[in-house]
Design a protein around this motif. Structure first.
Motif, PDB file in Angstrom:
ATOM      1  N   ALA A 161       0.966  -1.480  -0.297  1.00  0.00           N
ATOM      2  CA  ALA A 161      -0.118  -0.063   0.147  1.00  0.00           C
ATOM      3  C   ALA A 161       0.797   1.237   0.210  1.00  0.00           C
ATOM      4  O   ALA A 161       0.937   1.883  -0.820  1.00  0.00           O
ATOM      5  CB  ALA A 161      -1.266   0.220   1.453  1.00  0.00           C
ATOM      6  N   THR A 164       2.555   1.966  -3.174  1.00  0.00           N
ATOM      7  CA  THR A 164       1.959   1.712  -4.547  1.00  0.00           C
ATOM      8  C   THR A 164       0.912   3.502  -4.431  1.00  0.00           C
ATOM      9  O   THR A 164       1.195   3.674  -5.138  1.00  0.00           O
ATOM     10  CB  THR A 164       0.473   1.080  -4.333  1.00  0.00           C
ATOM     11  N   LEU A 165       0.793   4.210  -3.127  1.00  0.00           N
ATOM     12  CA  LEU A 165       0.653   4.656  -3.122  1.00  0.00           C
ATOM     13  C   LEU A 165       1.601   5.996  -3.212  1.00  0.00           C
ATOM     14  O   LEU A 165       1.653   7.191  -3.886  1.00  0.00           O
ATOM     15  CB  LEU A 165      -0.125   5.529  -1.683  1.00  0.00           C
ATOM     16  N   SER A 168       1.757   6.172  -7.205  1.00  0.00           N
ATOM     17  CA  SER A 168       0.580   6.718  -8.601  1.00  0.00           C
ATOM     18  C   SER A 168       0.058   7.814  -8.700  1.00  0.00           C
ATOM     19  O   SER A 168       1.050   8.845  -7.564  1.00  0.00           O
ATOM     20  CB  SER A 168      -0.571   5.820  -7.396  1.00  0.00           C
ATOM     21  N   MET A 171      -5.582   8.874  -6.449  1.00  0.00           N
ATOM     22  CA  MET A 171      -5.834   7.827  -6.173  1.00  0.00           C
ATOM     23  C   MET A 171      -6.864   7.509  -7.025  1.00  0.00           C
ATOM     24  O   MET A 171      -7.096   5.349  -6.755  1.00  0.00           O
ATOM     25  CB  MET A 171      -7.828   8.293  -5.609  1.00  0.00           C
ATOM     26  N   ALA A 172      -7.088   7.454  -8.338  1.00  0.00           N
ATOM     27  CA  ALA A 172      -8.341   6.529  -9.312  1.00  0.00           C
ATOM     28  C   ALA A 172      -6.766   4.994  -9.358  1.00  0.00           C
ATOM     29  O   ALA A 172      -6.936   4.198  -9.290  1.00  0.00           O
ATOM     30  CB  ALA A 172      -9.112   7.029  -9.979  1.00  0.00           C
ATOM     31  N   ASP A 173      -5.490   5.712 -10.355  1.00  0.00           N
ATOM     32  CA  ASP A 173      -4.241   4.811 -10.490  1.00  0.00           C
ATOM     33  C   ASP A 173      -4.596   3.749  -9.093  1.00  0.00           C
ATOM     34  O   ASP A 173      -3.887   3.053  -9.330  1.00  0.00           O
ATOM     35  CB  ASP A 173      -3.061   6.041 -10.476  1.00  0.00           C
ATOM     36  N   ALA A 174      -3.588   4.499  -7.727  1.00  0.00           N
ATOM     37  CA  ALA A 174      -3.801   4.109  -6.982  1.00  0.00           C
ATOM     38  C   ALA A 174      -4.506   2.004  -6.628  1.00  0.00           C
ATOM     39  O   ALA A 174      -4.363   1.770  -6.248  1.00  0.00           O
ATOM     40  CB  ALA A 174      -3.574   4.969  -5.628  1.00  0.00           C
ATOM     41  N   GLN A 175      -6.123   3.064  -6.873  1.00  0.00           N
ATOM     42  CA  GLN A 175      -6.860   1.765  -6.263  1.00  0.00           C
ATOM     43  C   GLN A 175      -7.248   1.314  -7.719  1.00  0.00           C
ATOM     44  O   GLN A 175      -6.912  -0.062  -7.230  1.00  0.00           O
ATOM     45  CB  GLN A 175      -8.123   2.820  -6.620  1.00  0.00           C
ATOM     46  N   ASP A 176      -6.921   1.405  -8.879  1.00  0.00           N
ATOM     47  CA  ASP A 176      -6.498   0.460  -9.751  1.00  0.00           C
ATOM     48  C   ASP A 176      -5.705  -0.908  -9.596  1.00  0.00           C
ATOM     49  O   ASP A 176      -5.562  -2.330  -9.886  1.00  0.00           O
ATOM     50  CB  ASP A 176      -6.513   0.630 -10.975  1.00  0.00           C
ATOM     51  N   MET A 178      -3.961  -1.365  -6.524  1.00  0.00           N
ATOM     52  CA  MET A 178      -4.238  -1.904  -5.457  1.00  0.00           C
ATOM     53  C   MET A 178      -4.784  -3.001  -5.588  1.00  0.00           C
ATOM     54  O   MET A 178      -4.465  -4.110  -4.755  1.00  0.00           O
ATOM     55  CB  MET A 178      -4.000  -1.108  -4.303  1.00  0.00           C
ATOM     56  N   GLU A 179      -5.848  -3.005  -5.972  1.00  0.00           N
ATOM     57  CA  GLU A 179      -6.577  -4.227  -6.544  1.00  0.00           C
ATOM     58  C   GLU A 179      -6.466  -4.852  -7.454  1.00  0.00           C
ATOM     59  O   GLU A 179      -5.885  -6.370  -7.265  1.00  0.00           O
ATOM     60  CB  GLU A 179      -7.829  -3.595  -7.205  1.00  0.00           C
TER      61      GLU A 179
END
Length: 339
Positions: A161, A164-165, A168, A171-176, A178-179
């Protein structure tokens, strides 16, 4: 045919035969001591454990039967305590069985009261709890192992996490990112769960990482190599590294164009005791590759984290014809899977 009389109306001899049948039929060890600590009764299960007949065992103390001195002294003290307190005593003890080795027994000594209320004998019952103890130990080991794995997994997710943060663009890029990384971690755990966390076959790890990116005919990847069983830590590390390589190939490399392909090959190299497992990821048919201006999470994971987790080496090369990654680990870090 006349029905048998109720037990409380049966003749003393009939009652004695009934009680004797019950005591001899039970798998538990049943016995009676007199006030001088001598056995005045022992059922068949106990005699079998001793390897004696009743004629050999009758009226002997624990020490005379062959108990270890500490064991006999412990029971002598417990018998005296039952007589003095008129209360049962319970405990657990190991005992060497004639045919089955050391077993663990749970026992209880209870007072037998005479007509005047005095303790005239001490009745005992002992149960073999070896399997239960082994199960409890096994469960404790599983709990400890689960705690260890949960801590390791949480540490991996925390690091993932943060990295990734940090890398990135939003937030959208980080979410993708991380998922997808959590899914890759989950896939690795699924493989290990199927094998009861004893390890994971390298081919299964490679195919699981490639599966989301294969074409309809499975032509995007060429995966082959002999059977290898990786321990859980190295299986997870390699699975995450392959996921990062796949992600990079989809965005910038061979998997970003229809004609691009990826080869994942591995084999043993060298001779014992210096034998190593070598795995190569090679992309071809994609756009020309150039060295990135900065290293992202995936590159750091492969070049630093993977090297640490595998106890070997990892080299990531951005060659013009396609990204290449070479991984090696000592033979003792991986096990040949059974044929």
């Amino acid at each position: 045919m006349d029905a048998a009389p109720p037990l409380d109306q049966a003749a003393p001899a009939a009652k004695l035969r009934l009680y004797e049948a019950i005591l001899q039929a039970t798998p538990d060890l049943t016995y009676v001591f007199d006030r001088q600590h001598r056995f005045i009764y022992a059922n068949h299960a106990l005699l079998s454990m001793w390897g004696m007949t009743w004629e050999q065992a009758a009226n002997k103390t624990c020490l005379e039967i062959g108990y270890e001195p500490w064991h006999a002294a412990m029971h002598d003290e417990e018998i005296d305590r039952v007589i003095a307190t008129r209360q049962p005593v319970r405990g657990e003890v190991p005992f060497p069985h004639v045919t089955e080795g050391v077993r663990i027994y749970d026992y209880i000594f209870s007072p037998v009261f005479g007509p005047g209320g005095e303790v005239e004998a001490i009745a005992g019952s002992t149960r073999d709890i070896t399997l239960r103890k082994q199960h409890e130990q096994h469960m404790q080991l599983l709990i400890n192992e689960l705690n260890h794995r949960v801590k390791n997994t949480l540490a991996t997710v925390q690091s993932m996490a943060l990295q990734t943060l940090r890398g990135s663009t939003g937030m959208a890029d980080a979410q993708d990112k991380m998922e997808s990384r959590l899914v890759a971690l989950s896939d690795a755990h699924d493989i290990l769960t199927r094998e009861s966390w004893q390890g994971a076959e390298l081919g299964d790890v490679a195919r699981a990482a490639a599966a989301p990116h294969q074409g309809s005919e499975g032509e995007r990847f060429d995966i082959h190599g002999p059977a290898f069983l990786l321990d859980p830590r190295r299986a997870v590390a390699l699975s995450m590294a392959l996921h990062e390589l796949c992600t990079n190939a989809v965005k910038y490399g061979a998997l970003s164009v229809p004609e691009g392909r990826v080869g994942i090959h591995w084999a043993w190299s060298g001779e014992a005791p210096d034998e190593v497992l070598e795995l190569t990821w090679r992309e071809h048919g994609g756009p020309a590759v150039s060295e990135p201006t900065r290293r992202g999470f995936g590159s750091r994971l492969i070049e630093r984290g993977l090297k640490y987790d595998l106890g070997g080496d990892s080299v990531l090369a951005f060659e013009p014809a396609g990204v290449t990654c070479r991984v090696s680990m000592p033979a003792h870090r991986a096990a040949r899977a059974a044929a």
